[in-house]
Design a protein around this motif. Sequence first.
Motif, mmCIF file in Angstrom:
data_model
loop_
_atom_site.group_PDB
_atom_site.id
_atom_site.type_symbol
_atom_site.label_atom_id
_atom_site.label_comp_id
_atom_site.label_asym_id
_atom_site.label_seq_id
_atom_site.Cartn_x
_atom_site.Cartn_y
_atom_site.Cartn_z
ATOM 1 N N CYS A 140 0.833 -1.217 0.000
ATOM 2 C CA CYS A 140 0.000 0.000 0.000
ATOM 3 C C CYS A 140 0.861 1.259 0.000
ATOM 4 O O CYS A 140 0.547 2.233 -0.702
ATOM 5 N N THR A 141 1.944 1.268 0.782
ATOM 6 C CA THR A 141 2.802 2.458 0.818
ATOM 7 C C THR A 141 3.479 2.681 -0.533
ATOM 8 O O THR A 141 3.625 3.830 -0.984
ATOM 9 N N LYS A 142 3.866 1.609 -1.198
ATOM 10 C CA LYS A 142 4.469 1.742 -2.532
ATOM 11 C C LYS A 142 3.447 2.317 -3.516
ATOM 12 O O LYS A 142 3.775 3.185 -4.339
ATOM 13 N N ASP A 143 2.226 1.826 -3.432
ATOM 14 C CA ASP A 143 1.169 2.357 -4.296
ATOM 15 C C ASP A 143 0.912 3.833 -4.004
ATOM 16 O O ASP A 143 0.675 4.638 -4.920
ATOM 17 N N MET A 144 0.963 4.203 -2.733
ATOM 18 C CA MET A 144 0.748 5.601 -2.358
ATOM 19 C C MET A 144 1.844 6.494 -2.930
ATOM 20 O O MET A 144 1.558 7.564 -3.485
ATOM 21 N N ASP A 145 3.098 6.073 -2.807
ATOM 22 C CA ASP A 145 4.195 6.877 -3.348
ATOM 23 C C ASP A 145 4.041 7.041 -4.858
ATOM 24 O O ASP A 145 4.297 8.126 -5.403
ATOM 25 N N TRP A 146 3.595 5.979 -5.521
ATOM 26 C CA TRP A 146 3.387 6.053 -6.972
ATOM 27 C C TRP A 146 2.282 7.051 -7.312
ATOM 28 O O TRP A 146 2.446 7.900 -8.194
ATOM 29 N N MET A 147 1.156 6.987 -6.613
ATOM 30 C CA MET A 147 0.031 7.869 -6.958
ATOM 31 C C MET A 147 0.320 9.322 -6.598
ATOM 32 O O MET A 147 -0.108 10.239 -7.295
ATOM 33 N N PHE A 148 1.065 9.558 -5.503
ATOM 34 C CA PHE A 148 1.421 10.930 -5.158
ATOM 35 C C PHE A 148 2.324 11.552 -6.229
ATOM 36 O O PHE A 148 2.302 12.764 -6.431
ATOM 37 N N GLU A 149 3.090 10.712 -6.911
ATOM 38 C CA GLU A 149 3.987 11.199 -7.962
ATOM 39 C C GLU A 149 3.304 11.278 -9.324
ATOM 40 O O GLU A 149 3.569 12.199 -10.117
ATOM 41 N N ASN A 150 2.386 10.337 -9.597
ATOM 42 C CA ASN A 150 1.842 10.218 -10.944
ATOM 43 C C ASN A 150 0.374 10.607 -11.089
ATOM 44 O O ASN A 150 -0.132 10.677 -12.216
ATOM 45 N N LYS A 151 -0.312 10.853 -9.980
ATOM 46 C CA LYS A 151 -1.721 11.234 -10.032
ATOM 47 C C LYS A 151 -1.939 12.549 -9.273
ATOM 48 O O LYS A 151 -2.820 12.674 -8.438
ATOM 49 N N LYS A 152 -1.122 13.529 -9.613
ATOM 50 C CA LYS A 152 -1.147 14.800 -8.892
ATOM 51 C C LYS A 152 -2.460 15.559 -9.049
ATOM 52 O O LYS A 152 -2.765 16.445 -8.246
ATOM 53 N N GLU A 153 -3.242 15.217 -10.071
ATOM 54 C CA GLU A 153 -4.532 15.892 -10.242
ATOM 55 C C GLU A 153 -5.503 15.583 -9.107
ATOM 56 O O GLU A 153 -6.489 16.308 -8.901
ATOM 57 N N PHE A 154 -5.218 14.528 -8.354
ATOM 58 C CA PHE A 154 -6.076 14.159 -7.221
ATOM 59 C C PHE A 154 -5.443 14.501 -5.868
ATOM 60 O O PHE A 154 -6.016 14.229 -4.820
ATOM 61 N N LEU A 155 -4.265 15.092 -5.900
ATOM 62 C CA LEU A 155 -3.488 15.301 -4.672
ATOM 63 C C LEU A 155 -3.893 16.598 -3.960
ATOM 64 O O LEU A 155 -4.000 17.656 -4.583
ATOM 65 N N ARG A 156 -4.124 16.485 -2.670
ATOM 66 C CA ARG A 156 -4.318 17.647 -1.799
ATOM 67 C C ARG A 156 -3.106 17.752 -0.897
ATOM 68 O O ARG A 156 -2.771 16.806 -0.183
ATOM 69 N N GLU A 170 -8.667 4.081 -3.233
ATOM 70 C CA GLU A 170 -8.982 2.679 -3.541
ATOM 71 C C GLU A 170 -9.197 2.458 -5.033
ATOM 72 O O GLU A 170 -9.056 1.331 -5.534
ATOM 73 N N GLU A 171 -9.518 3.540 -5.764
ATOM 74 C CA GLU A 171 -9.713 3.432 -7.208
ATOM 75 C C GLU A 171 -8.389 3.428 -7.972
ATOM 76 O O GLU A 171 -8.370 3.173 -9.171
ATOM 77 N N LEU A 172 -7.299 3.693 -7.270
ATOM 78 C CA LEU A 172 -5.975 3.730 -7.898
ATOM 79 C C LEU A 172 -5.083 2.587 -7.450
ATOM 80 O O LEU A 172 -3.955 2.462 -7.930
ATOM 81 N N SER A 173 -5.559 1.760 -6.525
ATOM 82 C CA SER A 173 -4.720 0.701 -5.960
ATOM 83 C C SER A 173 -5.569 -0.500 -5.558
ATOM 84 O O SER A 173 -6.459 -0.381 -4.721
ATOM 85 N N LYS A 174 -5.256 -1.653 -6.123
ATOM 86 C CA LYS A 174 -5.951 -2.884 -5.738
ATOM 87 C C LYS A 174 -5.657 -3.237 -4.283
ATOM 88 O O LYS A 174 -6.509 -3.792 -3.583
ATOM 89 N N ASN A 175 -4.449 -2.926 -3.827
ATOM 90 C CA ASN A 175 -4.084 -3.226 -2.437
ATOM 91 C C ASN A 175 -4.901 -2.382 -1.460
ATOM 92 O O ASN A 175 -5.401 -2.879 -0.456
#
Length: 285
Positions: free
Chosen positions: A72-88, A101-106
């Motif tokens: 989950c932490t690896k998925d979070m680091d990926w989304m914070f870097e690659n899905k910035k349009e959803f980042l607060r 949950e829509e960006l990570s199966k884990n």
Amino acid sequence: MKKTMIFKKIAKKLLSKSPSLNTAVQTKKFELAHKQDFSNLEDYEKDLLIQVRDNGYAVVPEFLDIETCDACTKDMDWMFENKKEFLRESDFGDSRIFGAEELSKNIKKFGNNDLLNKLANAYYAVPACNGFTLAGKMITTGHEYGSGGSWHRDSYLRQFKSLIYLNDVTEENGPFQVLLKSHKSEQIKLDKKIASLDEMQSSFPHEIIQKIIDSDPSRLHTLTGKAGTMVLVDTSAIHRGAPLKSGIRYALTNYFFEKSQINPHLVEHFSPLVSPQKVLQMGNN
């Protein structure tokens, strides 16, 4: 008939002039319409919800294994870097994505957990669902606030969330803190007097909360735990993420709502959500 109408008018005027009385009446109406019944739950499930109901929270060690937490932490680091349009991102180092949950199966495994959904429905006592899962990362130190900002309560009515630590959390790296029983009606009245709180106040400077803590230090509960530790909490209790002194904190939080509460206004409040359409559909089911 005339007497009944007169009494109704008098009651309406009293409620409008007395916010505290209005709050008490609304709370009572809510409790009657949401009468909890844990009798059909397993003993373990019942015990957890009784703790949340009576104290404001319950802690479940080792709810997730280390491998799942790491994934989950690896998925979070990926989304914070690659899905910035959803980042607060806040000014105090709180990075968040609502609907992770829509960006990570884990992460979705935690968001869709059958036990947690069962507990949420029992606690609300009406049809409920996990609207979305928050992926949160705190890394910046030296700020006044931790995850979620200042001390606060989400509502004066029942609110249920499940939070899980994805790495070891000590007193140094932003543990969840809660004031024992601060969601209970009688305690709300006492705390209001102790700290001179405004009616329906929902956000609190630390010096205000310190007055409550000083009156009874045993009520401050700082919830540390190993990776995989879960906290079930009624967020109508006063709570916060403690400011980081060092290190980093990864956590997931399931936001459970009554299905009747899910509407465009709620979705807009948490924007940008990864999938607002999915959330709105859950309210219609």
